[in-house]
Design a protein around this motif. Structure first.
Motif, PDB file in Angstrom:
ATOM      1  N   PRO A 166      33.277  43.992 -42.157  1.00  0.00           N
ATOM      2  CA  PRO A 166      31.849  43.680 -42.279  1.00  0.00           C
ATOM      3  C   PRO A 166      31.642  42.424 -43.116  1.00  0.00           C
ATOM      4  O   PRO A 166      32.289  42.240 -44.163  1.00  0.00           O
ATOM      5  CB  PRO A 166      31.278  44.910 -42.995  1.00  0.00           C
ATOM      6  CG  PRO A 166      32.286  45.990 -42.791  1.00  0.00           C
ATOM      7  CD  PRO A 166      33.609  45.304 -42.743  1.00  0.00           C
ATOM      8  N   VAL A 167      30.773  41.535 -42.656  1.00  0.00           N
ATOM      9  CA  VAL A 167      30.521  40.289 -43.373  1.00  0.00           C
ATOM     10  C   VAL A 167      29.032  40.155 -43.665  1.00  0.00           C
ATOM     11  O   VAL A 167      28.183  40.672 -42.934  1.00  0.00           O
ATOM     12  CB  VAL A 167      31.014  39.066 -42.568  1.00  0.00           C
ATOM     13  CG1 VAL A 167      32.513  39.155 -42.332  1.00  0.00           C
ATOM     14  CG2 VAL A 167      30.274  38.928 -41.247  1.00  0.00           C
ATOM     15  N   GLY A 168      28.734  39.459 -44.748  1.00  0.00           N
ATOM     16  CA  GLY A 168      27.368  39.116 -45.088  1.00  0.00           C
ATOM     17  C   GLY A 168      27.053  37.708 -44.623  1.00  0.00           C
ATOM     18  O   GLY A 168      27.861  36.792 -44.798  1.00  0.00           O
ATOM     19  N   VAL A 169      25.895  37.535 -44.006  1.00  0.00           N
ATOM     20  CA  VAL A 169      25.442  36.220 -43.553  1.00  0.00           C
ATOM     21  C   VAL A 169      24.093  35.949 -44.214  1.00  0.00           C
ATOM     22  O   VAL A 169      23.145  36.717 -44.040  1.00  0.00           O
ATOM     23  CB  VAL A 169      25.314  36.164 -42.017  1.00  0.00           C
ATOM     24  CG1 VAL A 169      24.644  34.870 -41.576  1.00  0.00           C
ATOM     25  CG2 VAL A 169      26.683  36.302 -41.365  1.00  0.00           C
ATOM     26  N   ILE A 170      24.022  34.878 -44.985  1.00  0.00           N
ATOM     27  CA  ILE A 170      22.796  34.505 -45.697  1.00  0.00           C
ATOM     28  C   ILE A 170      22.388  33.124 -45.191  1.00  0.00           C
ATOM     29  O   ILE A 170      23.120  32.152 -45.363  1.00  0.00           O
ATOM     30  CB  ILE A 170      23.011  34.494 -47.220  1.00  0.00           C
ATOM     31  CG1 ILE A 170      23.499  35.859 -47.698  1.00  0.00           C
ATOM     32  CG2 ILE A 170      21.716  34.115 -47.936  1.00  0.00           C
ATOM     33  CD1 ILE A 170      23.844  35.921 -49.178  1.00  0.00           C
ATOM     34  N   THR A 171      21.218  33.058 -44.558  1.00  0.00           N
ATOM     35  CA  THR A 171      20.811  31.834 -43.872  1.00  0.00           C
ATOM     36  C   THR A 171      19.598  31.196 -44.538  1.00  0.00           C
ATOM     37  O   THR A 171      18.822  31.864 -45.220  1.00  0.00           O
ATOM     38  CB  THR A 171      20.507  32.125 -42.393  1.00  0.00           C
ATOM     39  OG1 THR A 171      19.625  33.254 -42.292  1.00  0.00           O
ATOM     40  CG2 THR A 171      21.785  32.431 -41.640  1.00  0.00           C
ATOM     41  N   CYS A 192      33.901  41.164 -35.988  1.00  0.00           N
ATOM     42  CA  CYS A 192      33.300  41.586 -37.251  1.00  0.00           C
ATOM     43  C   CYS A 192      31.927  42.208 -37.006  1.00  0.00           C
ATOM     44  O   CYS A 192      31.298  41.980 -35.974  1.00  0.00           O
ATOM     45  CB  CYS A 192      33.131  40.387 -38.189  1.00  0.00           C
ATOM     46  SG  CYS A 192      34.672  39.646 -38.739  1.00  0.00           S
ATOM     47  N   THR A 193      31.468  42.972 -37.978  1.00  0.00           N
ATOM     48  CA  THR A 193      30.088  43.426 -38.006  1.00  0.00           C
ATOM     49  C   THR A 193      29.354  42.643 -39.089  1.00  0.00           C
ATOM     50  O   THR A 193      29.972  42.033 -39.963  1.00  0.00           O
ATOM     51  CB  THR A 193      30.002  44.937 -38.269  1.00  0.00           C
ATOM     52  OG1 THR A 193      30.740  45.249 -39.464  1.00  0.00           O
ATOM     53  CG2 THR A 193      30.587  45.707 -37.105  1.00  0.00           C
ATOM     54  N   VAL A 194      28.012  42.671 -39.044  1.00  0.00           N
ATOM     55  CA  VAL A 194      27.218  41.720 -39.821  1.00  0.00           C
ATOM     56  C   VAL A 194      26.082  42.420 -40.560  1.00  0.00           C
ATOM     57  O   VAL A 194      25.415  43.294 -39.992  1.00  0.00           O
ATOM     58  CB  VAL A 194      26.639  40.625 -38.902  1.00  0.00           C
ATOM     59  CG1 VAL A 194      25.684  39.711 -39.661  1.00  0.00           C
ATOM     60  CG2 VAL A 194      27.756  39.809 -38.265  1.00  0.00           C
ATOM     61  N   VAL A 195      25.865  42.005 -41.809  1.00  0.00           N
ATOM     62  CA  VAL A 195      24.609  42.263 -42.517  1.00  0.00           C
ATOM     63  C   VAL A 195      23.979  40.901 -42.787  1.00  0.00           C
ATOM     64  O   VAL A 195      24.561  40.067 -43.483  1.00  0.00           O
ATOM     65  CB  VAL A 195      24.823  43.025 -43.836  1.00  0.00           C
ATOM     66  CG1 VAL A 195      23.481  43.215 -44.552  1.00  0.00           C
ATOM     67  CG2 VAL A 195      25.487  44.364 -43.581  1.00  0.00           C
ATOM     68  N   HIS A 196      22.810  40.684 -42.214  1.00  0.00           N
ATOM     69  CA  HIS A 196      22.147  39.382 -42.274  1.00  0.00           C
ATOM     70  C   HIS A 196      20.958  39.445 -43.217  1.00  0.00           C
ATOM     71  O   HIS A 196      20.098  40.306 -43.069  1.00  0.00           O
ATOM     72  CB  HIS A 196      21.681  38.999 -40.855  1.00  0.00           C
ATOM     73  CG  HIS A 196      20.954  37.691 -40.782  1.00  0.00           C
ATOM     74  ND1 HIS A 196      20.081  37.396 -39.754  1.00  0.00           N
ATOM     75  CD2 HIS A 196      20.955  36.594 -41.592  1.00  0.00           C
ATOM     76  CE1 HIS A 196      19.598  36.186 -39.938  1.00  0.00           C
ATOM     77  NE2 HIS A 196      20.106  35.685 -41.053  1.00  0.00           N
ATOM     78  N   LYS A 197      20.939  38.539 -44.205  1.00  0.00           N
ATOM     79  CA  LYS A 197      19.757  38.370 -45.044  1.00  0.00           C
ATOM     80  C   LYS A 197      19.203  36.964 -44.840  1.00  0.00           C
ATOM     81  O   LYS A 197      19.772  35.983 -45.313  1.00  0.00           O
ATOM     82  CB  LYS A 197      20.060  38.580 -46.528  1.00  0.00           C
ATOM     83  CG  LYS A 197      18.749  38.759 -47.349  1.00  0.00           C
ATOM     84  CD  LYS A 197      18.866  38.297 -48.773  1.00  0.00           C
ATOM     85  CE  LYS A 197      18.623  36.839 -48.960  1.00  0.00           C
ATOM     86  NZ  LYS A 197      17.225  36.393 -48.683  1.00  0.00           N
ATOM     87  N   PRO A 198      18.080  36.850 -44.142  1.00  0.00           N
ATOM     88  CA  PRO A 198      17.478  35.527 -43.950  1.00  0.00           C
ATOM     89  C   PRO A 198      16.711  35.099 -45.197  1.00  0.00           C
ATOM     90  O   PRO A 198      16.411  35.908 -46.080  1.00  0.00           O
ATOM     91  CB  PRO A 198      16.534  35.752 -42.772  1.00  0.00           C
ATOM     92  CG  PRO A 198      16.127  37.192 -42.894  1.00  0.00           C
ATOM     93  CD  PRO A 198      17.331  37.915 -43.450  1.00  0.00           C
ATOM     94  N   ALA A 199      16.390  33.808 -45.251  1.00  0.00           N
ATOM     95  CA  ALA A 199      15.594  33.282 -46.370  1.00  0.00           C
ATOM     96  C   ALA A 199      14.213  33.931 -46.372  1.00  0.00           C
ATOM     97  O   ALA A 199      13.597  34.125 -45.324  1.00  0.00           O
ATOM     98  CB  ALA A 199      15.469  31.768 -46.247  1.00  0.00           C
TER      99      ALA A 199
END
Length: 522
Positions: A166-171, A192-199
């Motif tokens: 699992p990866v974190g993606v911060i955009t 991979c699986t994703v946890v996304h936190k947008p701005a």
């Protein structure tokens, strides 16, 4: 600022925007965790505003450590099966995502313009690039795990790649939809699986992307979305032990915080950070083409672009004439309604960022630079800034060293190649560089000496997806693009198979040592 809607195309965009406000934004934005749309555990929300007039655009669920924990657990659970899904099946799903992005491209573009203030002429292209990103990595998914055969005497060595987890993606908030696809597509293709936190300043299109991926058949929990602030949701994501890596696009100081926060869990990090990118114009260049590129690369996308050429270094003999031509073009740029297809520069994303950009106009005057064009706000409401050119600048000024991240260009003269290279490298950043000359030997020599991760010669930023994308110095760590992304999202494993011909050293195989009397007595 009252902005008239003049053309039929503009009116159509506003009509669609009104429909989307009622149908998509009025109910508010939720998290997407484990395949379900959910409110935050604590029940808190925050407001996102329209850059056009800073009115309320949408209420957004405010994520916290509890929401991040739910999302990380969902990503962890889904990873156990997603990692086993074959590359051919992942390819099909990612192509379906691309199809849906293309089908809903107008909706994406309008929502992105509403949310960020970016001119819709560029957001249409950003939506198309988002689909292209998914197609590019879809086609690479079947071979994502491929390695190398590395035989040696007595052994067959071979390597393979496996998804890291699992990866974190911060955009960021500048072109959030496209940049989200740029990070999420290769992660999914890798397994991979994703946890996304947008701005938090631009949360809208992340919700639409989550809907599209769900509709395309991405298994539940493979992609999770948590809205919130960097100091709460973002910090929890970068510290969470189930998250194995963090991909971040944004400001350099924030990247430093993320690196510290992930240290205790030894997270792998990939950072695309700030830039103060030079465009160097020699007097032998095609000056008409150079002018087009210089103007485009600083004033398009509202100047809110990490690869923008925000310092123009101009050879002394052509400095005055070339800066006059830049100023004339900047004065002619159409600033206004981001939903008008004729608009070239829209409002800056947020009042806080607007004030930051405006503050550099006083700094320029204090440092002795000249505001040759712009340097003022446009209208009485919203976050509109006139495209700006500083002349008579030195490289030690704040306007030449600090990332302004707006439609603001600093012009600095140089005498010769040696001085140009020294000035170009004399900043903390090193993301991109641009060079205009018709001297082929100098082009290669200068590009080799320029401290930047990406360099374009006689061109603006034209991306080729297989090539490496990233910076040096304070501009980042790691590379995106092509298989470079897989190097981040995957672990490389080597397997050595003996052919049975080598000899292993033998320990403890001889006669046992004699026992001495002293050892017996002891």
């Amino acid at each position: 600022m009252t902005i008239p809607t003049q053309s039929p195309a503009t009116q159509q965009n506003h009509d669609l925007a009104a429909q989307l406000r009622d149908s998509r934004l009025k109910p508010g934005l939720k998290h997407f965790i484990g395949g379900q749309w959910v409110a935050g555990q604590a029940g808190r929300t925050f407001d996102a505003h329209s850059p056009v007039d800073n009115s309320l655009l949408v209420q957004v669920a405010e994520g916290d450590a509890g929401d991040i924990n739910r999302a990380a657990q969902a990503a962890h659970d889904a990873f156990q099966t997603w990692r086993e899904v074959g590359g051919a099946e992942r390819r099909k799903i990612l192509h379906r995502i691309a199809d849906l992005i293309e089908k809903r491209s107008q909706e994406i573009a309008v929502l992105e313009s509403l949310d960020t203030g970016q001119a819709i002429r560029f957001m249409k292209s950003a939506a198309a690039r988002g689909a292209e990103n998914f197609r590019f990595y879809a086609d690479r998914a079947p071979a994502a795990g491929d390695g190398q055969s590395l035989p040696t005497t007595g052994f067959l060595n071979y390597s393979l790649r496996q998804p890291i987890g699992p990866v974190g993606v911060i955009t960021p908030w500048n072109t959030p939809f496209m940049l989200s696809t740029w990070k999420i597509a290769p992660a999914l293709a890798a397994g991979c699986t994703v946890v996304h936190k947008p701005a938090e300043w631009s949360p809208v299109s992340a919700t639409l992307l989550a809907e599209i991926m769900d509709e395309a058949g991405l298994p539940k929990g493979v992609h999770n979305l948590v809205h919130g602030f960097g100091e709460t949701a973002g910090k929890s994501l970068t510290e969470h032990p189930l998250i194995k890596a963090v991909a971040f696009v944004g400001e350099t100081t924030t990247g430093s915080h993320i690196m510290r926060q992930g240290a205790d869990t030894l997270k792998r990090v990939h950072f695309e950070l700030g830039g103060k990118n030079p465009v160097v114009v020699f007097d032998d260049a095609d000056l008409d083409k150079a002018l087009d590129a210089v103007v485009f690369m600083i004033y398009s996308l509202n100047g809110e672009r990490c690869t923008s050429s925000s310092r123009v270094l101009i050879q002394q003999g052509i400095y005055d004439e070339f800066t006059k031509r830049i100023a004339a073009r900047a004065a002619n740029i159409r600033v206004g309604d981001p939903l008008d297809p004729d608009t070239e520069v829209g409002p800056l994303v947020h009042p806080r960022h607007f004030q930051k950009v405006m503050s550099y106009f006083d700094k320029a005057r204090e440092e002795g630079a000249t505001i040759a064009e712009g340097g003022v706000r446009v209208g009485d409401t919203g976050n509109f800034v006139r495209p700006t050119l500083f002349t008579g600048a030195r490289n030690d000024m704040a306007i030449a060293q600090e990332e302004i991240f707006g439609p603001v260009l600093t012009a600095i003269p140089f005498q010769d190649e040696a001085e140009a290279l020294r000035l170009a490298n004399d900043v903390a950043y090193g993301l991109a560089g641009y060079l205009w000359t018709n001297d082929l030997t100098r082009a290669h020599r200068f590009a080799h000496g320029l401290e930047a991760g990406m360099i374009w010669v006689n061109s603006e930023n034209v991306r080729h997806l297989p090539t490496p994308f990233g910076g040096v110095k304070n501009s980042g760590i790691g590379r995106d693009g092509g298989d470079y992304s897989f190097e981040f999202y995957m672990e490389t494993k080597n397997i050595a198979i003996s052919l049975g011909t080598h000899k292993t050293a033998r320990l403890g195989a001889g006669a046992p040592p004699a026992v001495t009397a002293k050892e017996v007595e002891g």
